[in-house]
Each structure stands twice: as C-alpha cells, then as structure tokens.
Scaffold this motif. Structure first.
Motif, PDB file in Angstrom:
ATOM      1  N   ALA A 415      -0.531   2.423   7.607  1.00  0.00           N
ATOM      2  CA  ALA A 415      -0.757   1.254   6.817  1.00  0.00           C
ATOM      3  C   ALA A 415      -1.052   1.696   5.344  1.00  0.00           C
ATOM      4  N   ALA A 416      -1.851   2.948   5.193  1.00  0.00           N
ATOM      5  CA  ALA A 416      -1.901   3.378   3.809  1.00  0.00           C
ATOM      6  C   ALA A 416      -0.643   3.874   3.220  1.00  0.00           C
ATOM      7  N   GLU A 417       0.415   4.330   4.050  1.00  0.00           N
ATOM      8  CA  GLU A 417       1.486   4.691   3.373  1.00  0.00           C
ATOM      9  C   GLU A 417       2.277   3.550   2.845  1.00  0.00           C
ATOM     10  N   ASN A 418       2.232   2.405   3.953  1.00  0.00           N
ATOM     11  CA  ASN A 418       3.137   1.223   3.440  1.00  0.00           C
ATOM     12  C   ASN A 418       2.472   0.550   2.235  1.00  0.00           C
ATOM     13  N   TYR A 419       1.115   0.575   2.292  1.00  0.00           N
ATOM     14  CA  TYR A 419       0.525  -0.186   0.962  1.00  0.00           C
ATOM     15  C   TYR A 419       1.107   0.613  -0.220  1.00  0.00           C
ATOM     16  N   LYS A 420       1.011   2.156  -0.255  1.00  0.00           N
ATOM     17  CA  LYS A 420       1.308   2.723  -1.417  1.00  0.00           C
ATOM     18  C   LYS A 420       2.740   2.515  -1.612  1.00  0.00           C
ATOM     19  N   ALA A 421       3.622   2.250  -0.565  1.00  0.00           N
ATOM     20  CA  ALA A 421       5.076   2.357  -0.954  1.00  0.00           C
ATOM     21  C   ALA A 421       5.385   0.692  -1.766  1.00  0.00           C
ATOM     22  N   SER A 422       4.501  -0.228  -1.436  1.00  0.00           N
ATOM     23  CA  SER A 422       4.699  -1.396  -1.763  1.00  0.00           C
ATOM     24  C   SER A 422       4.126  -1.675  -3.395  1.00  0.00           C
ATOM     25  N   LEU A 423       3.346  -0.379  -3.807  1.00  0.00           N
ATOM     26  CA  LEU A 423       3.000  -0.624  -5.279  1.00  0.00           C
ATOM     27  C   LEU A 423       3.779   0.419  -6.154  1.00  0.00           C
ATOM     28  N   LEU A 424       4.478   1.273  -5.652  1.00  0.00           N
ATOM     29  CA  LEU A 424       5.192   2.304  -6.324  1.00  0.00           C
ATOM     30  C   LEU A 424       6.751   1.790  -6.767  1.00  0.00           C
ATOM     31  N   GLN A 425       6.889   1.761  -8.039  1.00  0.00           N
ATOM     32  CA  GLN A 425       8.380   1.573  -8.420  1.00  0.00           C
ATOM     33  C   GLN A 425       9.022   2.589  -9.118  1.00  0.00           C
ATOM     34  N   ASP A 426      10.100   2.701  -9.559  1.00  0.00           N
ATOM     35  CA  ASP A 426      10.877   3.506 -10.066  1.00  0.00           C
ATOM     36  C   ASP A 426      10.155   4.180 -11.413  1.00  0.00           C
ATOM     37  N   GLY A 427       9.893   5.546 -11.364  1.00  0.00           N
ATOM     38  CA  GLY A 427       9.323   5.966 -12.543  1.00  0.00           C
ATOM     39  C   GLY A 427       7.751   6.086 -12.604  1.00  0.00           C
ATOM     40  N   ASP A 428       7.417   5.462 -11.413  1.00  0.00           N
ATOM     41  CA  ASP A 428       5.714   5.693 -11.374  1.00  0.00           C
ATOM     42  C   ASP A 428       5.394   6.995 -10.806  1.00  0.00           C
ATOM     43  N   GLU A 429       4.082   7.456 -11.152  1.00  0.00           N
ATOM     44  CA  GLU A 429       3.588   8.504 -10.676  1.00  0.00           C
ATOM     45  C   GLU A 429       2.290   8.388 -10.096  1.00  0.00           C
ATOM     46  N   VAL A 430       2.012   8.924  -8.605  1.00  0.00           N
ATOM     47  CA  VAL A 430       0.775   8.934  -8.308  1.00  0.00           C
ATOM     48  C   VAL A 430      -0.141  10.115  -8.797  1.00  0.00           C
ATOM     49  N   LEU A 431      -1.242   9.567  -9.644  1.00  0.00           N
ATOM     50  CA  LEU A 431      -2.065  10.426 -10.318  1.00  0.00           C
ATOM     51  C   LEU A 431      -3.238  11.137  -9.426  1.00  0.00           C
ATOM     52  N   ALA A 432      -3.744  10.283  -8.457  1.00  0.00           N
ATOM     53  CA  ALA A 432      -4.707  10.478  -7.653  1.00  0.00           C
ATOM     54  C   ALA A 432      -4.642   9.797  -6.253  1.00  0.00           C
ATOM     55  N   GLU A 433      -4.992  10.255  -5.174  1.00  0.00           N
ATOM     56  CA  GLU A 433      -4.989   9.698  -4.010  1.00  0.00           C
ATOM     57  C   GLU A 433      -6.154  10.149  -2.893  1.00  0.00           C
ATOM     58  N   LYS A 434      -6.889   9.383  -2.355  1.00  0.00           N
ATOM     59  CA  LYS A 434      -7.900   9.736  -1.760  1.00  0.00           C
ATOM     60  C   LYS A 434      -7.888   8.861  -0.306  1.00  0.00           C
ATOM     61  N   ILE A 435      -7.801   9.529   0.832  1.00  0.00           N
ATOM     62  CA  ILE A 435      -7.878   8.831   2.062  1.00  0.00           C
ATOM     63  C   ILE A 435      -8.938   9.497   3.005  1.00  0.00           C
ATOM     64  N   SER A 436      -9.541   8.602   3.706  1.00  0.00           N
ATOM     65  CA  SER A 436     -10.641   9.131   4.649  1.00  0.00           C
ATOM     66  C   SER A 436     -10.808   8.194   5.881  1.00  0.00           C
ATOM     67  N   MET A 437     -11.019   8.643   6.915  1.00  0.00           N
ATOM     68  CA  MET A 437     -11.431   7.703   8.239  1.00  0.00           C
ATOM     69  C   MET A 437     -12.820   8.013   8.630  1.00  0.00           C
ATOM     70  N   THR A 438     -13.621   7.195   9.173  1.00  0.00           N
ATOM     71  CA  THR A 438     -14.697   7.567   9.839  1.00  0.00           C
ATOM     72  C   THR A 438     -14.620   6.986  11.230  1.00  0.00           C
ATOM     73  N   PRO A 439     -14.997   7.506  12.331  1.00  0.00           N
ATOM     74  CA  PRO A 439     -15.184   7.012  13.607  1.00  0.00           C
ATOM     75  C   PRO A 439     -15.884   5.833  13.565  1.00  0.00           C
ATOM     76  N   GLN A 440     -15.712   4.729  14.520  1.00  0.00           N
ATOM     77  CA  GLN A 440     -16.453   3.638  14.600  1.00  0.00           C
ATOM     78  C   GLN A 440     -16.746   3.378  16.155  1.00  0.00           C
ATOM     79  N   PRO A 441     -17.770   3.012  16.723  1.00  0.00           N
ATOM     80  CA  PRO A 441     -19.035   2.851  15.960  1.00  0.00           C
ATOM     81  C   PRO A 441     -19.943   3.904  15.454  1.00  0.00           C
ATOM     82  N   GLN A 442     -20.484   3.693  14.212  1.00  0.00           N
ATOM     83  CA  GLN A 442     -21.400   4.759  13.854  1.00  0.00           C
ATOM     84  C   GLN A 442     -22.914   4.938  14.380  1.00  0.00           C
TER      85      GLN A 442
END
Length: 946
Positions: A415-442
C-alpha cells in the motif's frame, strides 16, 4: 704602492687635508647614529613584545585552574545494583577512573607516544619545540607536534574556546599557544605528574563518542580499564592522535600501524621488554573488538522503564529548582547515579509474557505509519503524512473503517509503495521516507509494590522498541478507564465518607442521566432488580454505580479521584466553544474528558491494596551526583491517607468476589489471594484489568492505537486478563499465599439482602446474608423493603387508612435509597419520606379525587386483565372456538330448515353466535394490545461496560 719621497709627501698632505677629515667624521657620526637607532628600535621592540606577552598572560584564565574533565555519563541501576542504562549527551560519554585503577602499561603507552619527556619537563618541552621547529624549517611543513600532555590537558579542559585552530588567524594561534604554555608551567607547579596524567586520560576523545579511557575500554573491549592487557592499552593510546583515522572499529589497519609505533616507543623508552613487545604485537586484538562491537552496537535502545524514569527525573529536578536546560544537562552529562526501583526478575517475566506471541489472539494486524518527502522536478518540496495516505486509501477503493490497519506487513508495504508511485512523476526525487508498523492490538502494563510505591516493572507496548523515548503506553498515553473507575470514583467515597455500606441497595432498573440519556448495562438480559453495592462491584452493574454516584454527588467522587493521584481529570475545560467537565454522573463509569494513564490507575488500586495509603509511584529511590552526594532522596516518596483502612478492606473483599465469582474469574490462578476489577468501555475501544495480591498491584490495558474496536471473535477482549494472569502467576510462583489483612475495626452482621438493614423475623428469613461493616456503620434500622398488611392494590405500597384499593398482602417495596434518588417517595406533613400509597388525606382534599379514583380503577381493571394474560387468552380462545362451532351448527340448521319457524329459529341462533364471536374478538384484541403496550414499556437495551 709608491714608497718614494714624493709619494710619502703626497700621502702626508692627504692626511692633513680638511675635506677628508670632515668626511670621515661625518661617516663615523652617521654610523653611530644608525647603531643607536637600531639599538633603540630593538629596545622598543623587546619592551613592546614583553608588553604584548604580559597582556596575553593577563588575559589568560586564573592560574588556580580546574583541569578535571567535565561532562560525565549518567548510569541507571536496577534494585539489585545492576547497570541497566547509560545516559549521555554529546561530549559526556565519560566514566572517570582514578590513577590507581589505570594500568601502568596504559599510562606508559600515552607517555611514550604523546610526550616522551613528560616526567622531565616543567610543562613545556623545549627540546621538542626546537626539534619541531627544525623539521618545519627544513621540510617547509610545520606539522610536527610539540605540545606536552600538560598542554593538551590545558587545551582540552581550560582553553576550550581555542580548540579549532584551523579557523583562527596566526595572531590568535600565537596568543593561545603562549597562554597554553604559561598555564602548563603554572599547573606543573600546583599538581604532580600522576594527577595531570590521570586528568588527561579521563579527558581525551577516543572515538565512537567515548571520552576517557574507561568509556573507551567499555566500548571497544567490553570490560573495565583495569582489566586491559598491554596490546589493548596500545590500541587505546593509538587512537589519540586522530580518533577518526585510528578508530579500531572502522579503521583497524590504521590503528594497527599506530599501535605498533606505540609499542615500539614503549620498548625504546624502556617501559616494556622485547618479549612483551613481541607478545603484544602478535595479539589478535581486532577480532575481539569486532565481536564486542556486534554485541554492544552503536547505540543502545533504552527500555520503556528507563524512558519513563528519565521523564520522572527531569520533572523532579525541575521541581527541585533546576531550569529545564540545567536539568537536562545534569541528567545527560552530570555523571549521576540513579538507583531505580526496577526488579530485574519481575521485569524479565513481564518482558517474556508480553513478547510471547502465544499469549495473543490469532490474527495480529499491523498499523502502518508512513511519511514521505518528495522534491518535484520544478524544485518544489512536499511532505506527505500518514493521514494523507489514509485519505488516499479511502478514495481508492478501501472500504475499511480503518484503512491503515493491515492483516499482513506485506500488504502494508504494498500500500505504501502504491501510494508513493501515485505521487512520483518524471524528474521527482525522494528526499526522505519513513515507514514503520506496530502490531495491534497494543498493550501496556505496570506492576507496583504497593507497600513502598516502587514500580518494579513496566511495559509500554507490544513489539520491538526501535528508538529511545518512543510512545510509552504505560505512562504517556491516556485512555478511557471504563468500569475500573467504579471502584475509585464511586464505591470508595461512598463507603469512606458518604455513609453507605456494602449491604446498601439500589434497584437495577431503567434509569436516566440528568440529561435524559438512559444508562445502559453491559449485559442484555433484562434488569436484576434490587442489588447491593457488593453486587454492583462483583458484577460490574452500571446502573448501580451511576445511582450510587448520583446519590453521593459527583463532586465527592471527583475530589477522591484527585486524592488518588489522578492528574488528567478536568474540572472545567473549554474546547471549541464547549465546556467539558469530569464532575458528571458518567464519572462513575470512567467516562471522562482525557482518560487516564496506566501508571496512575495502577497507583490508585495500589492505594487500596496498601490499606488506603497512597504513595506516589516511584521509578527510583535516590539520585547521587558526580561527587557522591545525594541529590534527591526519593526512598520514602510522597504519601497520604486517601481512604480509611476499613474502607480499603471492604473494597478489597468485594473485589475478591470479582475474581472468584464475578466478571474477572479468568484471572484467578489459584493459591493466592487476588482482588481486582475489570474495565471495558462501551465500544470495546479499551479493555483493562486492575488487580492486586498481598504483594503486588498490576494493571494491564489492551486496545488499538487508532481506537479501533477490539474484536469479540478471536479473544481480543480477554487479552488484558490473559496477560495479567500469565504475568502475575509467574511472579507469585514461589511466594507464600497470604490472606488480605482484616483491620481491627471490621465487624460482621446479618442483614436483609433486599434492604441492607436489620432483618424482620418471619419476613426476611429467605433473604438473610452476612456482611462486613466498618465498626459504627452496622445498620440500626429494620428492613423497610418487606411489608405485610393492608396493601394498596393500585400503587403496590402499604395502604393508608383512606385507601379505596386496600387488600391484605405482602409487598417488596422500593429501597429507601433508590426511592429517594428517583423521587418516588411520598412526603409526610413534616417532610419525611413515607413508603405509603398516595391516597392520604391530602389526596382526598382534591376536588378531582373521585375522578382520579375512577381512572385508577380502570387502570387497575386493565392490570387485572393483564395479570393472568396467558390464562385469559386461553379462555377467550376456547370461548371463541365454541362460539364459532355454535355459529357453524346454526348455519347448518338454517340450511336444513324446511318451515318458516325452523328457519327463523336458526337465523336467530346465527345472529347470537356472530355477536358472541365479535365480542370475544374485541376482548382478545384489547388484551393483545394491552399486553403489547406493556411489553413495549418493559423493553430493555444493554451496552457493554464491565
């Protein structure tokens, strides 16, 4: 040369020439003048130089200088004295050691490589300066060092503002060097060589954010400095010249070259023998360094306990008068020793239980947190948050209420990769990316020794902790406490100061809040009628709790909660133009503005377990400063008496029922006295269990970080009790079972369970029970619920002498407390309550009394009709069938009649039968309508709230 007579005469004449004579005199005078000028300039230059030097020295720090290093690591110890954390800011990862603990080989190694004539010079090394100058003049590179160990100590600990020489001009460098040499000479007059060397070795930067030899020894070799061998000493001494270039972890080959030089200098200067040199050089020391590095890692992630501890220490230091900046500096670079309350054995049990996936229900979900920064081709930079991803998922087909919850980590990444792909266009550069997941329930968990207030273990979340000072669900997160609040907000004040007892009763029946909203029970099986306060605690009855708090007033409950140590409650708070207050009836069920933390809720239950004495939860007992002085003594802690010891026992005994026969039976692990209370919010967003033994108090919470609803299908709603039982059963495996202490002022008495008052012989024989009371609170009044005599058939209350509906009978009346609460109590002339029917003298003084009586008679008739609904309906149905049979028979006779008289008789029979049928149908319909109306009035709806 002309030695003739003429030549001699000519020469003689020349000597006597006046022009020549004056020319020589002028030349001599000019030469003298030049000499005097040069001499004057020299004297002026020397004087000026001396003045400059004097000025430089005058601007130097006081010669009574402190060269001891500043900035030391703070250490945290558990209750058994084991180090559990080291806190240090940049420039403070230092652990001082005295000279007697530093190996002689290490001291000699530093001297050999850094200052061979250290024991001979007076602070500055003249030979070294001459040597460095000669090499500079002959090579053209003045890179050869000539600073002594004493000068380096001055530079590092005194002249700290001049350390970046490359950024200063030549004059500034000269000034610093003169001051450095001057102070070095002065220091050597005041301090012996060993003390200078000790301070130096405790000061120097040795790479990997370590300062001083002890911190370096721990970082590179995992042992104390006094345990180092010769080879290891040489490794550390080799780092000094350039901590980055000679780092033994990142550049072992460079350090090895430098180590060989250190050992060679030691051999040359007579500090070691050839055999020692050979042995040290052959030591495979760098393999050991890599192993230690893998074990220690670059940075240590502190536990949730240590994170909470640092927050508490900061608060306490500020309360002691330090500014926030001062407190931070003291905590992270003050060299403190903090003695925590953590029990390592109990903490290990908590960690093991809370990390064991077998203790969790199947179907763990993952909560995605994704952040992205993109620089677009046009140069514009945009940040994309977790909330923006959530909106994207909702707009692109996700039908989930919580689209950031995923059944697998792979789905979340996709889901995160699809979202990123939908935002990126030719010539764009990813400056920072942070992904984390926490198990639920907590989850969160706090365990406290109630007798001391010491928090012995703490868990702030489920899953791997990946950084320091992350979200701590035990101390920083506020959640709705649900029914755990009934004990501390309602029943504690009711028993302690409002005059109620565990035997007092209210009616579990429909009841509304002051705003008209119905109070709902957590069960949906109707209402339970008369219930005591003990019943309300055992079975977590919402209506009983709300009626109790309404009776004693919400303000009293709020005041007690404040005294129990809750800091998140609000008396009045404006939000978006609306005023919120926790002084409400919903306080009884934990419906509050901001929620509570696990630690504070646990402390309130620990107060009850501790005989009513609150001790502010402690994460440490004392803090000792760098010099060994006690900075804060927290051993005793802040304490106060919140409820009487007798009240604490009564609550405890009622909560034993919760565990043995109420809503919390699944936590009971046998062989140990347990008291506790379940807590569930109405939408299953939060589920708690707070309970205690004679030894420890433990509170567990479970829920989703995003407030999703806990599922009832896979056991999520039981997770808090599962974790509580698994943890506490292990903690108590080797502890002797002890009964809860019974205070001397606790007595027992037999009462009527329906009134909570003294029983009436012959009337309350079937409702007797024995209950605990605090001395002086045993009821003195007799049962006012059971009544035998003339009863008003209309009101169901004891009949007055004027009552037109009086019949002999026995009545179970509304308990006085409940009647007073609902306003259904008649008043005598003197204003006192009277449980009698309304047909008194005042009633009959009303001109409309007879009309009212007639209407009441009609209602009574309807009740009579409904009283035996099934029997009446059966009789009516039988009569209807009989009338229909008569009608059928009359119709058959009419069809068979041949003469007018027979036909007339049959037709008459048909008419009578039809009228009977119509009458019976009307009666049946009226009975059905009355019954349906009664059912509608009796319909109940329940919502969770254990």
């Amino acid at each position: 040369m002309n030695y003739g007579k003429r030549g001699a005469a000519k020469k003689k004449k020349a000597l006597r020439s006046k022009s020549k004579k004056w020319s020589k005199r002028f030349a001599l005078t000019f030469f003298k003048a030049i000499l005097l000028l040069i001499l004057a300039v020299g004297i002026i230059g020397v004087c000026g130089g001396l003045g400059v030097v004097k000025g430089i020295l005058a601007s130097a720090p006081d010669t009574d200088i402190d060269v001891s290093p500043s900035g030391f690591s703070t250490f945290v110890y558990d209750a058994e004295g084991n180090q559990i954390a080291k806190l240090d800011a940049e420039g403070s990862n230092r652990v001082p050691v005295s000279m007697d603990k530093i190996p002689e080989n290490l001291a000699h190694a530093f001297v050999a490589i850094e200052d061979a004539r250290f024991y001979e010079h007076n602070g500055i090394d003249i030979k070294g300066i001459i040597r460095a100058g000669f090499i500079g003049l002959t090579s053209g590179h003045f890179s050869e060092g000539a600073s002594t160990i004493t000068q380096q100590l001055i530079k590092n600990n005194v002249l700290t503002s001049w350390t970046s020489e490359s950024e200063k001009g030549f004059a500034v460098k000269v000034k610093r060097k003169i001051q450095e040499q001057y102070l070095a000479i002065m220091l050597e007059k005041q301090m012996d060589k060993d003390k200078i060397l000790e301070n130096y070795m405790n000061t120097i930067n040795l790479g990997q954010n370590t300062l001083g030899v002890q911190a370096a020894s721990k970082r590179y070799f995992g042992k104390n400095v006094w345990e180092l061998n010769l080879s290891e000493c040489a490794v550390i001494a080799a780092i000094t010249q350039n901590p980055s270039r000679y780092n033994p972890i990142t550049h072992p080959e460079k350090n090895a070259e430098r180590r060989e030089k250190v050992l060679g200098d030691m051999l040359e200067q007579g500090y070691i023998s050839q055999s020692e040199f050979d042995e040290a050089l052959g030591d495979d020391v760098y393999s050991r360094i890599q192993i230690v590095n893998e074990e220690t890692g670059e940075t240590a992630i502190n536990s949730y306990f240590v994170d909470a501890l640092t927050e508490m220490v900061m608060e306490d230091l500020e309360a002691a008068g330090y500014s926030e900046t001062q407190a931070f500096s003291l905590l992270y670079s003050g060299g403190l020793k903090i003695y925590s309350t953590q029990d390592p054995t109990i903490q290990a049990i908590c960690d093991e239980v809370c990390s064991n996936e077998e203790n969790y229900p199947d179907g763990t979900t993952w909560y995605l947190n994704y952040q992205l920064t993109i620089q677009h081709a046009n140069g514009e930079t945009n940040n994309y948050s977790k909330e923006m991803l959530e909106d994207y998922l909702k707009q692109n087909g996700s039908d989930k209420k919580y689209p950031l919850l995923f059944s697998s980590q792979d789905d979340a990444y996709a889901a995160a990769e699809n979202y990123k792909a939908s935002l990126l266009q030719d010539g764009d550069e990813v400056l920072a990316e942070k992904i984390s997941m926490t198990p639920q329930p907590q989850i969160s968990m706090t365990i406290e020794d109630q007798s001391t207030g010491n928090v012995v273990a703490l868990v702030g979340g489920r899953g791997a902790k990946e950084a320091n000072r992350t979200l701590n669900r035990a101390t920083s997160t506020t959640r709705q406490p649900g029914s755990t609040f009934k004990i501390v907000s309602t029943y504690a004040p009711a028993l302690d100061s409002a005059g109620l007892t565990l035997a007092d009763v209210f009616v579990d029946a429909p009841f509304n809040y002051a705003n008209g909203k119905p109070v709902s029970n957590w069960y949906s099986s109707g209402y339970r009628g008369i219930c005591s306060l003990r019943d309300g605690i055992r079975d977590s009855l919402n209506i009983i709790a709300v009626k109790t708090l309404t009776s004693i007033k919400p303000q009293l409950g709020y005041d007690y909660l404040q005294n129990f140590g809750f800091t998140t409650l609000v008396e009045s708070e404006e939000r978006n133009g609306q005023i919120f207050s926790d002084i409400q009836q919903s306080l009884a069920l934990g419906g509050i503005t901001h929620g509570v933390t696990n630690m504070e809720l646990n402390a309130s239950y620990a107060t009850i377990a501790n005989g009513g004495t609150y001790i502010k939860p402690k994460l440490y007992t004392k803090i000792v400063d760098h010099d060994g002085n006690i900075l804060i003594d927290n051993t005793a802690g802040e304490s106060r008496q919140v409820i009487k010891e007798s009240t604490a026992f009564l609550l405890t005994d009622a909560m034993v029922d919760v565990v043995t026969s109420g809503t919390g039976t699944s936590v009971n692990f046998g062989g140990m006295s347990i008291a506790g209370k379940t807590g569930t919010t109405s939408d299953y967003n939060d589920v708690w269990f707070a309970g205690y033994t004679p030894y420890y108090t433990c509170t567990t919470w479970t829920g989703y970080d995003n407030n999703a609803k806990l599922s009832g299908k896979n056991g999520e709603r039981n997770l808090a009790k599962t974790l509580w039982r698994a943890t506490m059963s292990k903690i108590h495996e080797n502890l002797e079972n002890k009964a809860f202490n019974v205070p001397a002022d606790i007595v027992t008495a037999t009462v009527c369970s329906q009134s909570g008052k003294l029983p009436i012989p012959g009337m309350c024989d079937e409702t007797l029970k024995t209950e605990y009371f605090a001395k002086g609170t045993v009821p003195t009044e007799t049962c006012d619920v059971h009544y035998q005599g003339m009863v008003c058939e209309y009101s169901g209350l004891p009949a007055t002498e004027f009552c037109p509906f009086g019949v002999p009978g026995t009545v179970t009346m509304t308990p006085a407390l409940d009647a007073a609460l609902s306003g259904n109590v008649n008043q005598n002339a003197d204003g006192t309550a009277a449980n009698q029917c309304p047909h008194n003298a005042a009633f009959f003084a009303d001109p409309n009394a007879n009309a009212i009586i007639a209407q009441q008679q009609l209602e009574l008739d309807a009740r009579h009709m409904l009283a035996n609904y099934d029997a009446q309906m059966a009789n009516l149905q039988a009569a209807l069938q009989n009338a229909q049979a008569v009608l059928l028979n009359a119709q058959q006779q009419a069809a068979a009649a041949t003469d007018p008289d027979s036909q007339a008789a049959a037709q008459n029979a048909i008419t009578q039968a039809q009228q009977e049928i119509d009458n019976l149908n009307s009666q049946i319909m009226a009975l059905q309508n009355a019954h349906a109306l009664q059912q509608q009035q009796d319909q109940q709806a329940g919502t969770p709230g254990q």
